[in-house]
Write a protein that holds these residues in place. Sequence first.
Motif, mmCIF file in Angstrom:
data_model
loop_
_atom_site.group_PDB
_atom_site.id
_atom_site.type_symbol
_atom_site.label_atom_id
_atom_site.label_comp_id
_atom_site.label_asym_id
_atom_site.label_seq_id
_atom_site.Cartn_x
_atom_site.Cartn_y
_atom_site.Cartn_z
ATOM 1 N N ALA A 220 0.830 -1.211 0.000
ATOM 2 C CA ALA A 220 0.000 0.000 0.000
ATOM 3 C C ALA A 220 0.861 1.257 0.000
ATOM 4 C CB ALA A 220 -0.922 -0.009 1.213
ATOM 5 N N ARG A 221 1.868 1.285 0.837
ATOM 6 C CA ARG A 221 2.726 2.467 0.948
ATOM 7 C C ARG A 221 3.523 2.745 -0.326
ATOM 8 N NH1 ARG A 221 1.787 5.918 5.291
ATOM 9 N NH2 ARG A 221 1.661 4.765 7.246
ATOM 10 N N ASN A 222 3.757 1.693 -1.122
ATOM 11 C CA ASN A 222 4.565 1.845 -2.329
ATOM 12 C C ASN A 222 3.736 2.089 -3.590
ATOM 13 O OD1 ASN A 222 7.005 1.544 -0.970
ATOM 14 N ND2 ASN A 222 7.043 -0.673 -1.235
ATOM 15 N N LEU A 223 2.446 2.303 -3.441
ATOM 16 C CA LEU A 223 1.636 2.593 -4.621
ATOM 17 C C LEU A 223 2.148 3.872 -5.286
ATOM 18 C CD1 LEU A 223 -1.978 1.827 -3.356
ATOM 19 C CD2 LEU A 223 -0.747 0.625 -5.158
ATOM 20 N N PRO A 224 2.257 3.891 -6.605
ATOM 21 C CA PRO A 224 2.798 5.069 -7.298
ATOM 22 C C PRO A 224 1.939 6.319 -7.091
ATOM 23 C CG PRO A 224 2.731 3.163 -8.754
ATOM 24 C CD PRO A 224 1.969 2.778 -7.523
ATOM 25 N N LYS A 225 2.600 7.454 -7.001
ATOM 26 C CA LYS A 225 1.908 8.724 -6.829
ATOM 27 C C LYS A 225 0.910 8.964 -7.956
ATOM 28 C CE LYS A 225 2.750 13.688 -6.272
ATOM 29 N NZ LYS A 225 3.778 14.747 -6.165
ATOM 30 N N LYS A 226 1.293 8.611 -9.178
ATOM 31 C CA LYS A 226 0.408 8.832 -10.325
ATOM 32 C C LYS A 226 -0.886 8.036 -10.179
ATOM 33 C CE LYS A 226 0.311 8.934 -15.386
ATOM 34 N NZ LYS A 226 -1.111 8.568 -15.450
ATOM 35 N N PHE A 227 -0.775 6.777 -9.727
ATOM 36 C CA PHE A 227 -1.976 5.963 -9.530
ATOM 37 C C PHE A 227 -2.903 6.614 -8.519
ATOM 38 C CE2 PHE A 227 -4.182 2.932 -6.805
ATOM 39 C CZ PHE A 227 -5.009 2.314 -7.730
ATOM 40 N N VAL A 228 -2.352 7.052 -7.396
ATOM 41 C CA VAL A 228 -3.169 7.641 -6.338
ATOM 42 C C VAL A 228 -3.819 8.942 -6.815
ATOM 43 C CG1 VAL A 228 -3.160 8.600 -4.011
ATOM 44 C CG2 VAL A 228 -1.790 6.567 -4.529
ATOM 45 N N GLU A 229 -3.040 9.829 -7.423
ATOM 46 C CA GLU A 229 -3.588 11.110 -7.865
ATOM 47 C C GLU A 229 -4.607 10.929 -8.988
ATOM 48 O OE1 GLU A 229 -0.388 13.768 -8.808
ATOM 49 O OE2 GLU A 229 -0.130 14.327 -6.689
ATOM 50 N N ASP A 230 -4.324 10.039 -9.923
ATOM 51 C CA ASP A 230 -5.280 9.790 -11.005
ATOM 52 C C ASP A 230 -6.573 9.179 -10.469
ATOM 53 O OD1 ASP A 230 -3.517 10.787 -12.832
ATOM 54 O OD2 ASP A 230 -2.953 8.852 -13.693
ATOM 55 N N SER A 231 -6.451 8.334 -9.456
ATOM 56 C CA SER A 231 -7.636 7.701 -8.876
ATOM 57 C C SER A 231 -8.505 8.732 -8.160
ATOM 58 C CB SER A 231 -7.225 6.587 -7.913
ATOM 59 O OG SER A 231 -6.544 5.555 -8.588
ATOM 60 N N ILE A 232 -7.882 9.616 -7.384
ATOM 61 C CA ILE A 232 -8.652 10.680 -6.729
ATOM 62 C C ILE A 232 -9.233 11.623 -7.774
ATOM 63 C CG2 ILE A 232 -8.528 12.655 -5.162
ATOM 64 C CD1 ILE A 232 -6.293 11.152 -3.666
ATOM 65 N N GLY A 233 -8.428 11.968 -8.774
ATOM 66 C CA GLY A 233 -8.881 12.864 -9.835
ATOM 67 C C GLY A 233 -9.988 12.290 -10.681
ATOM 68 N N ASP A 234 -10.202 10.965 -10.601
ATOM 69 C CA ASP A 234 -11.292 10.342 -11.356
ATOM 70 C C ASP A 234 -12.659 10.802 -10.863
ATOM 71 O OD1 ASP A 234 -12.019 8.547 -13.471
ATOM 72 O OD2 ASP A 234 -12.674 7.100 -11.959
ATOM 73 N N MET A 235 -12.695 11.507 -9.744
ATOM 74 C CA MET A 235 -13.959 12.086 -9.271
ATOM 75 C C MET A 235 -14.523 13.061 -10.297
ATOM 76 S SD MET A 235 -15.097 10.921 -6.344
ATOM 77 C CE MET A 235 -16.079 12.206 -5.554
ATOM 78 N N VAL A 236 -13.680 13.663 -11.104
ATOM 79 C CA VAL A 236 -14.160 14.571 -12.160
ATOM 80 C C VAL A 236 -15.064 13.808 -13.120
ATOM 81 C CG1 VAL A 236 -13.461 16.040 -14.084
ATOM 82 C CG2 VAL A 236 -12.094 16.016 -11.978
ATOM 83 N N ARG A 237 -14.568 12.694 -13.619
ATOM 84 C CA ARG A 237 -15.342 11.881 -14.555
ATOM 85 C C ARG A 237 -16.553 11.247 -13.878
ATOM 86 N NH1 ARG A 237 -15.458 6.480 -15.887
ATOM 87 N NH2 ARG A 237 -13.973 6.067 -14.211
ATOM 88 N N ARG A 238 -16.383 10.818 -12.651
ATOM 89 C CA ARG A 238 -17.466 10.157 -11.940
ATOM 90 C C ARG A 238 -18.633 11.109 -11.658
ATOM 91 N NH1 ARG A 238 -16.431 5.204 -9.566
ATOM 92 N NH2 ARG A 238 -14.514 4.309 -10.414
ATOM 93 N N CYS A 239 -18.310 12.320 -11.254
ATOM 94 C CA CYS A 239 -19.385 13.286 -11.019
ATOM 95 C C CYS A 239 -20.111 13.633 -12.313
ATOM 96 C CB CYS A 239 -18.816 14.555 -10.371
ATOM 97 S SG CYS A 239 -18.383 14.342 -8.625
ATOM 98 N N ALA A 240 -19.366 13.709 -13.414
ATOM 99 C CA ALA A 240 -19.983 13.997 -14.705
ATOM 100 C C ALA A 240 -20.925 12.869 -15.115
ATOM 101 C CB ALA A 240 -18.906 14.205 -15.768
#
Length: 257
Positions: A220-240
């Motif tokens: 869990a601690r070694n998950l890539p920053k890009k994966f985490v940020e892209d996953s949180i940022g997916d709220m944009v698409r999800r809300c749409a």
Amino acid sequence: FRKQRNKLRLSKKDVQARYAFSKKYKDKKKWWWLKKLKMIIDLKHFPTYLHGAGRDYAAAREVRGAYRTKGQGLDEPYTVVPKGLRYNPGSKGALVAAGVGSGKVLMWHVIDGVWNGQAAADLYKGTVLKTLKKKYKDRTRFTILEDNDPTGFQSAKGLAAKRDARIDVFTIPKRSPDLNVCDYALWKQMNRLMRRQESKWSADRRESREQYLERLRRTARNLPKKFVEDSIGDMVRRCARLYERKGKVFEEGGRGK
């Protein structure tokens, strides 16, 4: 004929609340979600698969399909264990409280004992607050996202502990796991990575429970920053998509609306 898919049943009030949420947040950009939410938290029970037979069972649960010829459908390589079937891996599982924010898994805490209001209060006043203060040293108030769990998060003791710790909650509608990054991304990725690691092991390799939980935490601690940020940022698409569906369940993947 198509097999029915597993989705939560939403009441009329649920749909209305989800639609109102989508209208309010559908125009927020990725940077807004990353900046606004200091931590997104959730709980997950992880079974501990310590031996080859358990790992085989866990791997079979992840299989979605296989190429085969006609008549092979009942052969062992092409069947999966029913998801409702109980399996005892021979070791105690672990209830994990995870917190995601600032491009990483900030918190990974195994909860000992029963999950209830007191356990939630202890979590907020202890690990959650300590994690937030360590990460955001210049802040005295923190906004987190969590689900509407009445047993702990929304219990009287849990709410009081959040007030004392100056933790504000960014509220999502009830029965909306499709709006919590832990539910729609983190847990799935963790299972995927754990099974991928184990696929390279010999059948006779064993772990202790402590070793398994440490490997889980390290993954869990070694998950890539890009994966985490892209996953949180997916709220944009999800809300749409939630807005387009007027609050009803929506297609979460990339297959359409």
